[in-house]
Design an enzyme around this catalytic site. Sequence first.
Site, PDB file in Angstrom:
ATOM      1  N   GLY A 106      65.556  80.469  51.316  1.00  0.00           N
ATOM      2  CA  GLY A 106      64.878  81.759  51.225  1.00  0.00           C
ATOM      3  C   GLY A 106      64.005  81.959  49.998  1.00  0.00           C
ATOM      4  O   GLY A 106      63.237  81.075  49.591  1.00  0.00           O
ATOM      5  N   TYR A 136      76.782  95.568  50.138  1.00  0.00           N
ATOM      6  CA  TYR A 136      75.572  94.835  49.724  1.00  0.00           C
ATOM      7  C   TYR A 136      74.595  95.779  49.018  1.00  0.00           C
ATOM      8  O   TYR A 136      74.073  95.466  47.945  1.00  0.00           O
ATOM      9  CB  TYR A 136      74.893  94.204  50.947  1.00  0.00           C
ATOM     10  CG  TYR A 136      73.519  93.646  50.638  1.00  0.00           C
ATOM     11  CD1 TYR A 136      73.358  92.337  50.183  1.00  0.00           C
ATOM     12  CD2 TYR A 136      72.367  94.430  50.777  1.00  0.00           C
ATOM     13  CE1 TYR A 136      72.097  91.833  49.887  1.00  0.00           C
ATOM     14  CE2 TYR A 136      71.105  93.935  50.485  1.00  0.00           C
ATOM     15  CZ  TYR A 136      70.975  92.636  50.039  1.00  0.00           C
ATOM     16  OH  TYR A 136      69.725  92.145  49.735  1.00  0.00           O
TER      17      TYR A 136
HETATM   18  P1  NDP Z   1      69.179  83.581  51.493  1.00  0.00           P
HETATM   19  O1  NDP Z   1      70.477  83.739  52.185  1.00  0.00           O
HETATM   20  O2  NDP Z   1      68.139  82.731  52.101  1.00  0.00           O
HETATM   21  O3  NDP Z   1      69.414  83.054  50.020  1.00  0.00           O
HETATM   22  C1  NDP Z   1      70.523  83.425  49.283  1.00  0.00           C
HETATM   23  C2  NDP Z   1      70.924  82.307  48.362  1.00  0.00           C
HETATM   24  O4  NDP Z   1      72.080  82.705  47.630  1.00  0.00           O
HETATM   25  C3  NDP Z   1      71.288  81.018  49.080  1.00  0.00           C
HETATM   26  O5  NDP Z   1      70.718  79.953  48.383  1.00  0.00           O
HETATM   27  C4  NDP Z   1      72.787  80.985  48.977  1.00  0.00           C
HETATM   28  O6  NDP Z   1      73.346  79.696  48.954  1.00  0.00           O
HETATM   29  C5  NDP Z   1      72.988  81.637  47.636  1.00  0.00           C
HETATM   30  N1  NDP Z   1      74.357  82.050  47.418  1.00  0.00           N
HETATM   31  C6  NDP Z   1      75.121  82.856  48.187  1.00  0.00           C
HETATM   32  N2  NDP Z   1      76.353  82.941  47.687  1.00  0.00           N
HETATM   33  C7  NDP Z   1      76.375  82.192  46.551  1.00  0.00           C
HETATM   34  C8  NDP Z   1      77.367  81.873  45.617  1.00  0.00           C
HETATM   35  N3  NDP Z   1      78.617  82.318  45.733  1.00  0.00           N
HETATM   36  N4  NDP Z   1      77.045  81.071  44.582  1.00  0.00           N
HETATM   37  C9  NDP Z   1      75.804  80.584  44.471  1.00  0.00           C
HETATM   38  N5  NDP Z   1      74.828  80.826  45.344  1.00  0.00           N
HETATM   39  C10 NDP Z   1      75.109  81.623  46.377  1.00  0.00           C
HETATM   40  O7  NDP Z   1      68.643  85.071  51.261  1.00  0.00           O
HETATM   41  P2  NDP Z   1      67.295  85.624  50.591  1.00  0.00           P
HETATM   42  O8  NDP Z   1      66.460  84.531  50.105  1.00  0.00           O
HETATM   43  O9  NDP Z   1      66.744  86.627  51.498  1.00  0.00           O
HETATM   44  O10 NDP Z   1      67.903  86.426  49.347  1.00  0.00           O
HETATM   45  C11 NDP Z   1      67.531  86.172  48.026  1.00  0.00           C
HETATM   46  C12 NDP Z   1      67.541  87.459  47.238  1.00  0.00           C
HETATM   47  O11 NDP Z   1      66.552  88.338  47.742  1.00  0.00           O
HETATM   48  C13 NDP Z   1      68.843  88.232  47.296  1.00  0.00           C
HETATM   49  O12 NDP Z   1      69.130  88.723  46.012  1.00  0.00           O
HETATM   50  C14 NDP Z   1      68.542  89.384  48.239  1.00  0.00           C
HETATM   51  O13 NDP Z   1      69.342  90.488  47.950  1.00  0.00           O
HETATM   52  C15 NDP Z   1      67.109  89.630  47.884  1.00  0.00           C
HETATM   53  N6  NDP Z   1      66.327  90.374  48.860  1.00  0.00           N
HETATM   54  C16 NDP Z   1      66.090  89.848  50.105  1.00  0.00           C
HETATM   55  C17 NDP Z   1      65.332  90.542  51.013  1.00  0.00           C
HETATM   56  C18 NDP Z   1      65.061  90.031  52.374  1.00  0.00           C
HETATM   57  O14 NDP Z   1      64.425  90.740  53.119  1.00  0.00           O
HETATM   58  N7  NDP Z   1      65.500  88.843  52.731  1.00  0.00           N
HETATM   59  C19 NDP Z   1      64.744  91.837  50.654  1.00  0.00           C
HETATM   60  C20 NDP Z   1      65.074  92.288  49.332  1.00  0.00           C
HETATM   61  C21 NDP Z   1      65.809  91.558  48.475  1.00  0.00           C
HETATM   62  P3  NDP Z   1      73.564  78.816  50.299  1.00  0.00           P
HETATM   63  O15 NDP Z   1      72.227  78.270  50.619  1.00  0.00           O
HETATM   64  O16 NDP Z   1      74.535  77.784  49.838  1.00  0.00           O
HETATM   65  O17 NDP Z   1      74.098  79.740  51.329  1.00  0.00           O
HETATM   66 MG1  PMR Z   2      65.241  98.243  57.349  1.00  0.00          MG
HETATM   67  C1  PMR Z   2      60.194 101.813  56.561  1.00  0.00           C
HETATM   68  C2  PMR Z   2      60.299 100.627  56.268  1.00  0.00           C
HETATM   69  C3  PMR Z   2      61.471  99.747  56.218  1.00  0.00           C
HETATM   70  C4  PMR Z   2      61.558  98.701  55.354  1.00  0.00           C
HETATM   71  C5  PMR Z   2      60.528  98.278  54.356  1.00  0.00           C
HETATM   72  C6  PMR Z   2      62.820  98.075  55.580  1.00  0.00           C
HETATM   73  C7  PMR Z   2      63.285  96.992  54.848  1.00  0.00           C
HETATM   74  N1  PMR Z   2      63.469  98.736  56.584  1.00  0.00           N
HETATM   75  C8  PMR Z   2      62.671  99.784  57.009  1.00  0.00           C
HETATM   76  C9  PMR Z   2      62.979 100.703  58.002  1.00  0.00           C
HETATM   77  C10 PMR Z   2      64.088 100.655  58.860  1.00  0.00           C
HETATM   78  N2  PMR Z   2      65.072  99.722  58.838  1.00  0.00           N
HETATM   79  C11 PMR Z   2      64.363 101.577  59.951  1.00  0.00           C
HETATM   80  C12 PMR Z   2      63.477 102.745  60.307  1.00  0.00           C
HETATM   81  C13 PMR Z   2      65.522 101.157  60.544  1.00  0.00           C
HETATM   82  C14 PMR Z   2      66.248 101.797  61.683  1.00  0.00           C
HETATM   83  C15 PMR Z   2      65.843 101.201  62.935  1.00  0.00           C
HETATM   84  C16 PMR Z   2      65.962  99.977  59.845  1.00  0.00           C
HETATM   85  C17 PMR Z   2      67.100  99.268  60.140  1.00  0.00           C
HETATM   86  C18 PMR Z   2      67.581  98.204  59.382  1.00  0.00           C
HETATM   87  C19 PMR Z   2      68.805  97.482  59.581  1.00  0.00           C
HETATM   88  C20 PMR Z   2      69.817  97.654  60.629  1.00  0.00           C
HETATM   89  N3  PMR Z   2      66.920  97.696  58.261  1.00  0.00           N
HETATM   90  C21 PMR Z   2      67.697  96.725  57.762  1.00  0.00           C
HETATM   91  C22 PMR Z   2      68.832  96.562  58.526  1.00  0.00           C
HETATM   92  C23 PMR Z   2      69.593  95.526  57.929  1.00  0.00           C
HETATM   93  O1  PMR Z   2      70.672  95.071  58.294  1.00  0.00           O
HETATM   94  C24 PMR Z   2      68.906  95.103  56.680  1.00  0.00           C
HETATM   95  C25 PMR Z   2      69.727  95.550  55.518  1.00  0.00           C
HETATM   96  O2  PMR Z   2      69.968  96.699  55.316  1.00  0.00           O
HETATM   97  O3  PMR Z   2      70.176  94.639  54.693  1.00  0.00           O
HETATM   98  C26 PMR Z   2      70.913  95.172  53.616  1.00  0.00           C
HETATM   99  C27 PMR Z   2      67.605  95.866  56.683  1.00  0.00           C
HETATM  100  C28 PMR Z   2      66.497  95.844  55.839  1.00  0.00           C
HETATM  101  N4  PMR Z   2      65.439  96.701  55.977  1.00  0.00           N
HETATM  102  C29 PMR Z   2      64.496  96.393  55.037  1.00  0.00           C
HETATM  103  C30 PMR Z   2      64.979  95.301  54.261  1.00  0.00           C
HETATM  104  C31 PMR Z   2      64.234  94.685  53.120  1.00  0.00           C
HETATM  105  C32 PMR Z   2      66.204  94.968  54.755  1.00  0.00           C
HETATM  106  C33 PMR Z   2      67.066  93.828  54.283  1.00  0.00           C
HETATM  107  C34 PMR Z   2      67.190  93.142  53.090  1.00  0.00           C
HETATM  108  C35 PMR Z   2      67.573  93.748  51.779  1.00  0.00           C
HETATM  109  O4  PMR Z   2      67.522  94.902  51.504  1.00  0.00           O
HETATM  110  O5  PMR Z   2      67.881  92.988  50.957  1.00  0.00           O
END
Ligand code: NDP
Ligand code: PMR
Length: 399
Positions: free
Chosen positions: A97, A274
């Site tokens: 990721g 989370y």
């Molecule tokens: P991934 O699951 O792809 O990456 C997460 C990473 O964390 C993996 O490399 C995983 O290792 C590692 N990890 C999990 N547990 C441990 C542990 N106990 N020790 C060491 N490493 C560990 O997710 P993302 O790339 O999406 O997430 C990266 C960051 O981005 C997170 O902080 C997440 O909260 C944040 N983020 C993500 C968003 C999204 O939309 N995806 C949005 C906003 C923030 P392994 O490969 O071994 O599982």
């Molecule tokens: Mg969300 C309005 C914009 C928006 C954005 C930028 C995100 C980001 N989400 C939005 C809207 C909504 N989401 C709406 C309207 C819904 C209801 C349908 C919705 C639902 C939803 C779910 C069930 N969204 C989610 C989930 C997850 O399980 C994800 C989560 O909460 O992870 C913690 C997620 C996310 N929405 C995002 C982002 C960035 C996530 C996931 C990753 C994170 O916060 O790290």
Amino acid sequence: MALQAASLVSASFSIAKEGKSGVSLRDTTMFGVSLSDTLKSDFSSPSSTCKREFQQKFGPLRVQSVATTTPGVTKASPEGKKTLRKGSVIITGASSGLGLATAKALAETGKWHVIMACRDFLKAERAAKSAGIAKENYTIMHLDLASLDSVRQFVDNFRQSGRPLDVLVCNAAVYLPTAREPTYTADGFELSVGTNHLGHFLLSRLLLDDLNKSDYPSKRLIIVGSITGNTNTLAGNVPPKANLGDMRGLAGGLNGLNTSAMIDGGSFDGAKAYKDSKVCNMLTMQEFHRRYHDETGITFASLYPGCIATTGLFREHIPLFRLLFPPFQKYITKGFVSEDESGKRLAQVVSDPSLTKSGVYWSWNAASASFENQLSQEASDADKARKVWEISEKLTGLA
Ligand code: NDP
Ligand code: PMR
Ligand code: LMG
């Protein structure tokens, strides 16, 4: 309720507007310091004064178990021109990721050596190879954030490697939205907060010394946050919402035995745990800033890189969610970013000379320009930040 909804909508819209209007660009350059400026200041006395003050306050910096020579920050090229040495950055969770994409983006510049701090060595090796990261640009070191012993061991091993530490990126995370019962780290903390917050809290506290010793012009400690922990946005209002409450669960150690596994003391909810952990990440960054920025000059920052809907973060979610989530984010919310793009964004926070401002939560607008975003009330509450800091110190054995 209607009022509440209206203000929510306007809050999220005003952020979007801010992004689109180009304010962001102005913001970042206005507060930015050019690399040449930081270089100059690094070679002048204030920085060594800082170091002295830090040492007076905290005692001598820990002696390393192996004598090491940190390479000077500049080296002379054959033509006699001085060039900046390669930066050295630790990225936790760089095996997939965002972490992997950031490692790739930084390694490709040829200016960074990336220490990939990962729990699964083989997975990390395969990931680095398939991302095409050149061998000389990365080192994999074992780190399991779900074990405080492993965190301490990692810090020892890193010090023995003799590499300097210029930037630390706390990126790894787990998300357990479908878990019905809590699971725990080696030390008995609920797994999401234990890994995402407490593991990183100990790691960054221990490595602060190392960052402070670096002679690199811009030293940074970055903790990845998220929009979903910020209740001043629409995304942050999707239930269950983040809320640390009075932190009675955290104070009790999140062990699910004599205390709740949730920070606020409520019943277990993996998605909320989370989001709460992300609030702790963002509060920790600000507390670091308040406590250490002035005396160390280190930049402390957090960010929301955009919704990277295709990463391993959603591996525990139901298949239908994993299928629908990317198109939903791409076509409906328009918050979607590719892994590559998100990696470039985090790489900017690591190395861009215009992103040196400390205490900032960075976000990007639709044109992919960075801007300083507003955190929710809870995620910017200074009292909560101090309380999270103090409780976390106790739980991780630092106090
Ligand atoms: P991934 O699951 O792809 O990456 C997460 C990473 O964390 C993996 O490399 C995983 O290792 C590692 N990890 C999990 N547990 C441990 C542990 N106990 N020790 C060491 N490493 C560990 O997710 P993302 O790339 O999406 O997430 C990266 C960051 O981005 C997170 O902080 C997440 O909260 C944040 N983020 C993500 C968003 C999204 O939309 N995806 C949005 C906003 C923030 P392994 O490969 O071994 O599982
Ligand atoms: Mg969300 C309005 C914009 C928006 C954005 C930028 C995100 C980001 N989400 C939005 C809207 C909504 N989401 C709406 C309207 C819904 C209801 C349908 C919705 C639902 C939803 C779910 C069930 N969204 C989610 C989930 C997850 O399980 C994800 C989560 O909460 O992870 C913690 C997620 C996310 N929405 C995002 C982002 C960035 C996530 C996931 C990753 C994170 O916060 O790290
Ligand atoms: C929980 O579900 C889970 O239980 C938990 O395990 C965890 O996953 C957690 O946050 C993560 O969510 C809560 C629930 C929230 O989610 C679901 O039930 C899942 C269904 C949603 C799946 C979303 C992704 C896929 C979307 C499908 C779209 C496919 C695309 C094609 C469709 C085309 C349609 C045109 O979800 C809800 O409870 C939904 C209600 C949430 C409302 C959003 C919150 C906003 C609150 C603020 C009010 C603002 C005012 C409204 C403004 C209106 C603007 C016009």
